[in-house]
Scaffold this motif. Structure first.
Motif, PDB file in Angstrom:
ATOM      1  N   LYS A  86       0.831  -1.204   0.000  1.00 44.38           N
ATOM      2  CA  LYS A  86       0.000   0.000   0.000  1.00 44.38           C
ATOM      3  C   LYS A  86       0.869   1.258   0.000  1.00 44.38           C
ATOM      4  O   LYS A  86       0.628   2.191  -0.772  1.00 44.38           O
ATOM      5  N   ARG A  87       1.903   1.270   0.831  1.00 42.29           N
ATOM      6  CA  ARG A  87       2.793   2.430   0.886  1.00 42.29           C
ATOM      7  C   ARG A  87       3.552   2.616  -0.425  1.00 42.29           C
ATOM      8  O   ARG A  87       3.742   3.734  -0.892  1.00 42.29           O
ATOM      9  N   LEU A  88       3.996   1.501  -1.014  1.00 40.86           N
ATOM     10  CA  LEU A  88       4.709   1.596  -2.284  1.00 40.86           C
ATOM     11  C   LEU A  88       3.805   2.130  -3.384  1.00 40.86           C
ATOM     12  O   LEU A  88       4.247   2.905  -4.235  1.00 40.86           O
ATOM     13  N   ALA A  89       2.551   1.707  -3.377  1.00 44.50           N
ATOM     14  CA  ALA A  89       1.606   2.207  -4.380  1.00 44.50           C
ATOM     15  C   ALA A  89       1.419   3.719  -4.230  1.00 44.50           C
ATOM     16  O   ALA A  89       1.401   4.453  -5.227  1.00 44.50           O
ATOM     17  N   GLN A  90       1.312   4.187  -2.994  1.00 42.10           N
ATOM     18  CA  GLN A  90       1.179   5.620  -2.754  1.00 42.10           C
ATOM     19  C   GLN A  90       2.434   6.375  -3.221  1.00 42.10           C
ATOM     20  O   GLN A  90       2.345   7.422  -3.853  1.00 42.10           O
ATOM     21  N   LEU A  91       3.611   5.803  -2.916  1.00 40.32           N
ATOM     22  CA  LEU A  91       4.860   6.414  -3.338  1.00 40.32           C
ATOM     23  C   LEU A  91       4.945   6.450  -4.862  1.00 40.32           C
ATOM     24  O   LEU A  91       5.315   7.472  -5.451  1.00 40.32           O
ATOM     25  N   ALA A  92       4.592   5.340  -5.506  1.00 37.84           N
ATOM     26  CA  ALA A  92       4.635   5.279  -6.967  1.00 37.84           C
ATOM     27  C   ALA A  92       3.739   6.340  -7.585  1.00 37.84           C
ATOM     28  O   ALA A  92       4.144   7.038  -8.525  1.00 37.84           O
ATOM     29  N   SER A 105       9.121   2.700 -11.763  1.00 36.14           N
ATOM     30  CA  SER A 105       9.096   1.259 -11.478  1.00 36.14           C
ATOM     31  C   SER A 105      10.506   0.713 -11.320  1.00 36.14           C
ATOM     32  O   SER A 105      10.760  -0.110 -10.439  1.00 36.14           O
ATOM     33  N   SER A 106      11.459   1.175 -12.144  1.00 33.56           N
ATOM     34  CA  SER A 106      12.852   0.726 -12.008  1.00 33.56           C
ATOM     35  C   SER A 106      13.431   1.151 -10.659  1.00 33.56           C
ATOM     36  O   SER A 106      14.106   0.365  -9.983  1.00 33.56           O
ATOM     37  N   PHE A 107      13.156   2.382 -10.272  1.00 30.21           N
ATOM     38  CA  PHE A 107      13.635   2.887  -8.982  1.00 30.21           C
ATOM     39  C   PHE A 107      13.071   2.056  -7.829  1.00 30.21           C
ATOM     40  O   PHE A 107      13.804   1.616  -6.942  1.00 30.21           O
ATOM     41  N   LEU A 108      11.767   1.795  -7.860  1.00 30.53           N
ATOM     42  CA  LEU A 108      11.147   1.026  -6.777  1.00 30.53           C
ATOM     43  C   LEU A 108      11.649  -0.417  -6.756  1.00 30.53           C
ATOM     44  O   LEU A 108      11.859  -0.989  -5.683  1.00 30.53           O
ATOM     45  N   MET A 109      11.872  -1.005  -7.920  1.00 32.25           N
ATOM     46  CA  MET A 109      12.416  -2.370  -7.979  1.00 32.25           C
ATOM     47  C   MET A 109      13.807  -2.415  -7.347  1.00 32.25           C
ATOM     48  O   MET A 109      14.113  -3.339  -6.584  1.00 32.25           O
ATOM     49  N   ARG A 110      14.641  -1.437  -7.654  1.00 32.27           N
ATOM     50  CA  ARG A 110      15.970  -1.410  -7.051  1.00 32.27           C
ATOM     51  C   ARG A 110      15.882  -1.227  -5.538  1.00 32.27           C
ATOM     52  O   ARG A 110      16.619  -1.867  -4.791  1.00 32.27           O
ATOM     53  N   CYS A 111      14.986  -0.368  -5.090  1.00 31.35           N
ATOM     54  CA  CYS A 111      14.809  -0.178  -3.642  1.00 31.35           C
ATOM     55  C   CYS A 111      14.388  -1.487  -2.976  1.00 31.35           C
ATOM     56  O   CYS A 111      14.947  -1.886  -1.944  1.00 31.35           O
ATOM     57  N   LEU A 112      13.403  -2.165  -3.547  1.00 32.07           N
ATOM     58  CA  LEU A 112      12.931  -3.431  -2.971  1.00 32.07           C
ATOM     59  C   LEU A 112      14.033  -4.481  -2.955  1.00 32.07           C
ATOM     60  O   LEU A 112      14.224  -5.182  -1.963  1.00 32.07           O
ATOM     61  N   PHE A 113      14.756  -4.596  -4.051  1.00 33.09           N
ATOM     62  CA  PHE A 113      15.822  -5.582  -4.096  1.00 33.09           C
ATOM     63  C   PHE A 113      16.927  -5.234  -3.108  1.00 33.09           C
ATOM     64  O   PHE A 113      17.516  -6.122  -2.494  1.00 33.09           O
ATOM     65  N   THR A 114      17.212  -3.954  -2.933  1.00 39.17           N
ATOM     66  CA  THR A 114      18.231  -3.534  -1.968  1.00 39.17           C
ATOM     67  C   THR A 114      17.797  -3.889  -0.551  1.00 39.17           C
ATOM     68  O   THR A 114      18.604  -4.368   0.250  1.00 39.17           O
ATOM     69  N   MET A 115      16.514  -3.692  -0.240  1.00 37.66           N
ATOM     70  CA  MET A 115      16.004  -4.089   1.084  1.00 37.66           C
ATOM     71  C   MET A 115      16.094  -5.600   1.263  1.00 37.66           C
ATOM     72  O   MET A 115      16.477  -6.086   2.324  1.00 37.66           O
ATOM     73  N   PHE A 116      15.732  -6.338   0.225  1.00 38.70           N
ATOM     74  CA  PHE A 116      15.846  -7.794   0.276  1.00 38.70           C
ATOM     75  C   PHE A 116      17.304  -8.198   0.491  1.00 38.70           C
ATOM     76  O   PHE A 116      17.599  -9.081   1.303  1.00 38.70           O
ATOM     77  N   SER A 117      18.221  -7.547  -0.205  1.00 42.89           N
ATOM     78  CA  SER A 117      19.649  -7.860  -0.085  1.00 42.89           C
ATOM     79  C   SER A 117      20.136  -7.648   1.342  1.00 42.89           C
ATOM     80  O   SER A 117      20.967  -8.406   1.841  1.00 42.89           O
ATOM     81  N   GLU A 118      19.604  -6.637   1.970  1.00 43.15           N
ATOM     82  CA  GLU A 118      19.931  -6.358   3.367  1.00 43.15           C
ATOM     83  C   GLU A 118      19.404  -7.486   4.261  1.00 43.15           C
ATOM     84  O   GLU A 118      20.101  -7.947   5.165  1.00 43.15           O
TER      85      GLU A 118
END
Length: 182
Positions: A86-92, A105-118
């Motif tokens: 829900k928050r990501l949709a609002q941010l998008a 979408s590319s920016f959000l994908m990188r953010c999500l993957f970076t969080m996953f990597s952490e």
């Protein structure tokens, strides 16, 4: 749990009481007849009587008897996932008004993957989360800091942003980070 649900499924929690000494919890939330495992984990499954002074222990035991399925980690994960989505949709939506949708979408994908990597220890624990918190104080550094981090993730090497050597993240997700981060 509703009566009809409890009649269809075996119990998800098993409680062992050593009267006057301790309570141990075991769970099998898939309710498939598999192995019961120490709940919430082997280190904290045994509750000694003195532990009953702690509010979080009393709350856990209350839930065992009144709402056992609320203790199911997969249900909690699903709730957190829905809140994040829900928050990501609002941010998008807020970013799409200022940037092309494919960049967002590319920016959000990188953010999500970076969080996953952490989360899976490919990045130092909490390093990206802490970086985002720090960048709130100096938003003008947001773009160059993320460009630098993602560039290092793309090539591998030492990252001054997280202060550690990073592996190379192949697959192309971070290859064009600097062009798309703006």
């Amino acid at each position: 749990m509703p009566k009809e649900e409890s009649a269809r499924w075996p119990t998800a929690l098993f409680v062992v009481v050593d009267v006057g000494h301790s309570i141990e919890l075991f769970s099998e939330f898939t309710r498939s007849g598999g192995e019961y495992l120490a709940f919430p984990d082997p280190a904290t499954a045994r509750i000694y009587l003195k532990d009953l002074l702690r509010p979080e222990i009393r709350e856990r035991l209350r839930a065992v008897w009144t709402e056992p399925l609320t203790l199911d980690p997969s249900r909690r994960s699903a709730k957190v996932t829905r809140e994040i989505a829900k928050r990501l949709a609002q941010l998008a939506l807020s970013l799409e008004g200022k940037h092309p949708p494919e960049d967002v979408s590319s920016f959000l994908m990188r953010c999500l993957f970076t969080m996953f990597s952490e989360d899976v220890d490919l990045l130092p624990m909490a390093s990206f989360t802490q970086l985002l918190g720090d960048l709130k104080k100096k938003p003008e550094t947001f773009v160059p800091m993320l460009e630098n981090l993602w560039s290092t993730m793309n090539t591998g090497g030492f990252s001054p942003i997280v202060r550690e050597k990073l592996l190379r993240f192949n697959g192309g997700l971070f290859a064009k980070a600097s062009r798309r981060c703006r």
